[in-house]
Design a protein around this motif. Structure first.
Motif, mmCIF file in Angstrom:
data_model
loop_
_atom_site.group_PDB
_atom_site.id
_atom_site.type_symbol
_atom_site.label_atom_id
_atom_site.label_comp_id
_atom_site.label_asym_id
_atom_site.label_seq_id
_atom_site.Cartn_x
_atom_site.Cartn_y
_atom_site.Cartn_z
ATOM 1 N N ASN A 66 0.868 -1.109 0.106
ATOM 2 C CA ASN A 66 -0.071 0.101 0.053
ATOM 3 C C ASN A 66 0.849 1.212 0.040
ATOM 4 O O ASN A 66 1.627 1.617 1.067
ATOM 5 N N LEU A 67 1.229 1.824 -1.219
ATOM 6 C CA LEU A 67 2.154 2.780 -1.355
ATOM 7 C C LEU A 67 1.314 4.331 -2.010
ATOM 8 O O LEU A 67 0.551 4.052 -2.544
ATOM 9 N N GLY A 68 1.722 5.455 -1.301
ATOM 10 C CA GLY A 68 1.242 6.515 -1.724
ATOM 11 C C GLY A 68 1.444 7.694 -0.909
ATOM 12 O O GLY A 68 2.700 7.863 -0.603
ATOM 13 N N THR A 69 0.687 8.743 -1.322
ATOM 14 C CA THR A 69 0.874 10.195 -0.514
ATOM 15 C C THR A 69 -0.077 10.239 0.681
ATOM 16 O O THR A 69 -1.309 10.027 0.418
ATOM 17 N N GLN A 70 0.441 10.504 1.893
ATOM 18 C CA GLN A 70 -0.264 10.920 2.891
ATOM 19 C C GLN A 70 -1.171 12.320 2.751
ATOM 20 O O GLN A 70 -0.475 13.302 2.509
#
Length: 409
Positions: A66-70
């Motif tokens: 689960n990868l991304g931008t907070q």
């Protein structure tokens, strides 16, 4: 992220192709539009459960990411199974290994539930092997399997995209970069009903590759296999053109005919379904497609695109996040990929009956993707949401989400 038709640029970093061989930076996958009426913030919790069910029938181990931008801070990172955010540490040049963000996935016939936080990112899954992620000074280096040197080239994997924010959850299945290991997405709405997207027809996975192999003109060159003969994926035509797997001239005939037609006739673009009074008129003048508003003022213009511009909806069809050029460009991009610009001068063409039917050339990758979907909907190119033909689920106050790994048949 656009409130109308749009494509989100994931802030999760560079691709290995950028660093290893100077090839294409991965095009940002297609992404959903935001809700027109925001839901109350209290209706959307800090995390929601996502249940991953392994219906693939494969014995391989599954790994989840689960990868991304907070969204609250703009920081890039990853979330663990509990939904806890972990920022990426500084990277290097050459790229350094990223922390192991893998979450053990479900065995065949089993399910695993994780918590997804308020992110704009991707849920990756891989079979048999963990994915290789690196960190450079510019951020995360993501898989870019159009590059033969990418360490993930021989791994069977795929990803879904999502955004969870104050307005709810958007979750899609995407084939913008590649068609690979199949999956469906879904969610339970606030009223208890469920919705899903991305399901293939029975036999649709093999049917897609069979159709691509049988399509003359180099389209079979998009298919990638492992040394043992295992079919891994088909690259998008954007990457096919970029790597030479698909002829760079593959769309030239259609583009030439469009340019010729609108030298003597008018192309009308009405980009907002809820604002029919906003429309633009296009004519090719001096080799440039110029658009005027209802007052006759020139608002933007486009040089004649090439196949890369069409397939990637970029370069000469760049679509900035504005209210004029971006919406016009998105409409043009959809018309070129679906080859409807010659049969309908009123764009966008929201019905699908005329899509991909040009007798000489069309985006056969997108055509076959849509043909193999149970409901005909997919994200086969960046602005496939023009006219709402995308594989997307959304709710303003979701109870839970799901992702099902499907059989490769």
């Amino acid at each position: 992220m656009l409130r109308t038709l749009g494509r989100r640029t994931l802030a999760t970093g560079l691709t290995l192709a950028t660093l290893l061989a100077g090839s294409l930076v991965a095009t940002a996958p297609a992404a959903p539009a935001r809700a027109a009426t925001p839901a109350p913030e209290a209706a959307v919790p800090a995390t929601i459960p996502l249940t991953i069910t392994n219906n693939s029938g494969r014995a391989d181990r599954v790994f989840l990411y689960n990868l991304g931008t907070q969204l609250s801070t703009g920081r890039q990172g990853w979330a663990d199974a509990n939904g806890t955010f972990h920022p990426w540490p500084p990277g290097g040049n050459p790229p350094t290994p990223a922390p192991d963000a893998a979450i053990p996935g479900p065995a065949a016939g089993q399910s695993t539930t994780i918590q997804v936080p308020r992110f704009s990112g991707r849920i990756y899954f891989s079979y048999g092997r963990k994915l290789d992620f690196r960190l450079t000074t510019g951020g995360l280096v993501q898989p870019a399997v159009q590059n033969p040197a990418d360490p993930n080239r021989d791994i069977l994997f795929n990803w879904s995209e999502y955004t969870l924010n104050d307005d709810g959850l958007w979750l899609n299945s995407t084939q913008v970069d590649m068609f690979s290991a199949p999956y469906t997405v879904g969610l339970q709405r606030a009223d208890g009903t469920s919705v899903s997207a991305g399901k293939l027809r029975p036999g649709g996975y093999r049917g897609f590759f069979d159709a691509l192999r049988g399509q003359p003109g180099g389209w079979a060159g998009l298919i990638q296999t492992r040394p043992d003969g295992t079919v891994l994926r088909a690259l998008s035509p954007l990457y096919g053109v970029g790597t030479g797997a698909l002829p760079a001239t593959v769309m030239d005939d259609y583009i030439d005919r469009v340019w010729q037609k609108y030298t003597t006739s008018t192309l009308t673009v009405t980009p907002f379904a809820d604002r029919p009074g906003i429309r633009y008129s296009g004519r090719v003048v001096g080799g440039v497609l110029r658009f005027t508003d209802t007052s006759g003022a020139v608002v933007t213009s486009f040089e004649k695109p090439d196949a890369s511009s069409v397939f990637g909806c970029h370069r000469r069809l760049d679509a900035p996040n504005d209210q004029v050029r971006g919406p016009i460009s998105r409409t043009l991009c959809a018309g070129f990929n679906r080859t409807t610009l010659l049969v309908n001068s009123q764009q966008p063409d929201t019905g699908s009956a005329a899509f991909y039917r040009d007798p000489v050339v069309t985006n056969h990758y997108a055509r076959v993707v849509h043909a193999q979907m149970a409901d005909g909907k997919a994200y086969a190119f960046a602005f496939d949401d023009v006219g709402h033909h995308e594989s997307l689920v959304h709710d303003g106050a979701p109870r839970q989400a799901r992702l099902s790994l499907e059989p490769l048949d």
